[in-house]
Enzyme design. Sequence first.
Site, PDB file in Angstrom:
ATOM      1  N   ASN A  32      72.765  13.505 -13.090  1.00  0.00           N
ATOM      2  CA  ASN A  32      72.034  14.150 -14.201  1.00  0.00           C
ATOM      3  C   ASN A  32      71.687  13.131 -15.294  1.00  0.00           C
ATOM      4  O   ASN A  32      71.161  13.512 -16.333  1.00  0.00           O
ATOM      5  CB  ASN A  32      72.831  15.324 -14.789  1.00  0.00           C
ATOM      6  CG  ASN A  32      74.100  14.881 -15.477  1.00  0.00           C
ATOM      7  OD1 ASN A  32      74.482  13.713 -15.386  1.00  0.00           O
ATOM      8  ND2 ASN A  32      74.751  15.798 -16.165  1.00  0.00           N
ATOM      9  N   GLY A  36      74.552   7.908 -15.923  1.00  0.00           N
ATOM     10  CA  GLY A  36      73.870   7.126 -14.885  1.00  0.00           C
ATOM     11  C   GLY A  36      72.518   6.641 -15.386  1.00  0.00           C
ATOM     12  O   GLY A  36      71.983   7.160 -16.365  1.00  0.00           O
ATOM     13  N   VAL A  57      76.344  18.371 -11.537  1.00  0.00           N
ATOM     14  CA  VAL A  57      77.230  18.860 -10.459  1.00  0.00           C
ATOM     15  C   VAL A  57      78.214  19.917 -10.953  1.00  0.00           C
ATOM     16  O   VAL A  57      78.902  20.544 -10.141  1.00  0.00           O
ATOM     17  CB  VAL A  57      78.026  17.717  -9.798  1.00  0.00           C
ATOM     18  CG1 VAL A  57      77.104  16.797  -9.026  1.00  0.00           C
ATOM     19  CG2 VAL A  57      78.859  16.948 -10.806  1.00  0.00           C
ATOM     20  N   TYR A 150      89.631  12.761 -19.424  1.00  0.00           N
ATOM     21  CA  TYR A 150      89.299  12.059 -18.177  1.00  0.00           C
ATOM     22  C   TYR A 150      90.483  12.136 -17.210  1.00  0.00           C
ATOM     23  O   TYR A 150      90.344  12.529 -16.058  1.00  0.00           O
ATOM     24  CB  TYR A 150      88.961  10.611 -18.505  1.00  0.00           C
ATOM     25  CG  TYR A 150      88.502   9.784 -17.326  1.00  0.00           C
ATOM     26  CD1 TYR A 150      87.291  10.065 -16.681  1.00  0.00           C
ATOM     27  CD2 TYR A 150      89.249   8.704 -16.873  1.00  0.00           C
ATOM     28  CE1 TYR A 150      86.864   9.287 -15.604  1.00  0.00           C
ATOM     29  CE2 TYR A 150      88.817   7.923 -15.809  1.00  0.00           C
ATOM     30  CZ  TYR A 150      87.624   8.215 -15.174  1.00  0.00           C
ATOM     31  OH  TYR A 150      87.204   7.441 -14.122  1.00  0.00           O
ATOM     32  N   LYS A 154      90.655  14.238 -13.604  1.00  0.00           N
ATOM     33  CA  LYS A 154      90.826  13.566 -12.310  1.00  0.00           C
ATOM     34  C   LYS A 154      92.110  14.025 -11.620  1.00  0.00           C
ATOM     35  O   LYS A 154      92.165  14.121 -10.397  1.00  0.00           O
ATOM     36  CB  LYS A 154      90.819  12.047 -12.500  1.00  0.00           C
ATOM     37  CG  LYS A 154      89.467  11.474 -12.942  1.00  0.00           C
ATOM     38  CD  LYS A 154      88.424  11.548 -11.831  1.00  0.00           C
ATOM     39  CE  LYS A 154      87.164  10.772 -12.204  1.00  0.00           C
ATOM     40  NZ  LYS A 154      86.110  10.899 -11.160  1.00  0.00           N
TER      41      LYS A 154
END
Length: 319
Positions: A32, A36, A57, A150, A154
């Site tokens: 998205n 990135g 996602v 984060y 994970k």
Amino acid sequence: MRILITGAAGFLGSHLCDRLLGDGHEIIGMDNFITGNPDNIAHLAASDKFSFYKRDVSNYIFVPGKVDAILHFASPASPNPLSKSGYFNLPIQTMKAGALGTHNCLGIARANNARFLLASTSEIYGDPEVHPQAETYPGNVDPVGERAVYDEAKRFAESLTMAYHRFHGVNTSIVRIFNTYGPRMDMEDGRALPNLLKQALLGQPLTVYGNGSQTRSFCFVDDLIDGIVKLLYSNEHKPVNIGNPVEMSVLQFAEAINRITGNPGGITYMENARSARDPQRRRPDITRAQEILNWEPKVDLEEGIRRTIPFFKQKLGLA
Ligand code: UDP
């Protein structure tokens, strides 16, 4: 294989696209672009074996046709509080990519009877109390600490992956990625290598946070990708550390960059804005990767930095 890669426009995702296309697979990229960069996959647009979907996602995702493997790499990943693309400034998106994104990807894997590979992280070990970190170490994470968005996303992603494996029999795998560097890193994400290499190429002093005694173990991206692909092609389900076990202090790392680039700028020490949450030591125990995947890194720091410099020079307009 027909392979879905989420986070395909990211640093690692884009290298995975290149490598797996090179291995002869068909790649469906998804990103998205919140962290990135379209530049990282622009060279793939002409390939008839590469297709791309701009998607988040965390929302329901649909991929037409059969999928044989899914690599879930979508997530903000920089811990720098000053960086716009770091997870401090994208906390909810980070948790959603790790939790909801992983759930969506596992759903696709289950429906397609596909191999699933989760990009996990050394951050699941938190600020480790054992050294080096083996996969058996459960970690030291404060669930309400500032890095937790984060780390816990994970950790949840790993638990969900194992639940899909144990309960639904999905063919899953988990790679725990340690510090990695190389071409296509986000120059502005505030991490050690982009900050310091950029400063060195501009002839500036390198900003070492605190006294620089905190350690990391830096892996060149090609080595890391090789380990991930070996894990993808294996039948392993338990987590595997992939990283370079050569540990050094951040100060030694900065000195190496100055030496390799010939930067006369020296070092400047700065207050560590991350001090309370900056892990003090980190080094992967890669015994499992050596035994199960017959993998170990081959590129030393000097060669890795030399192979990274052209990308940075081009981005800085110095090439
Ligand atoms: N660091 C530094 N100067 C910088 C950027 C980072 O000294 O300009 C330090 C940071 O405090 C940490 C280490 O380098 O101890 C690695 O930071 P990075 O952001 O690359 O990733 P981390 O391993 O913390 O996730």
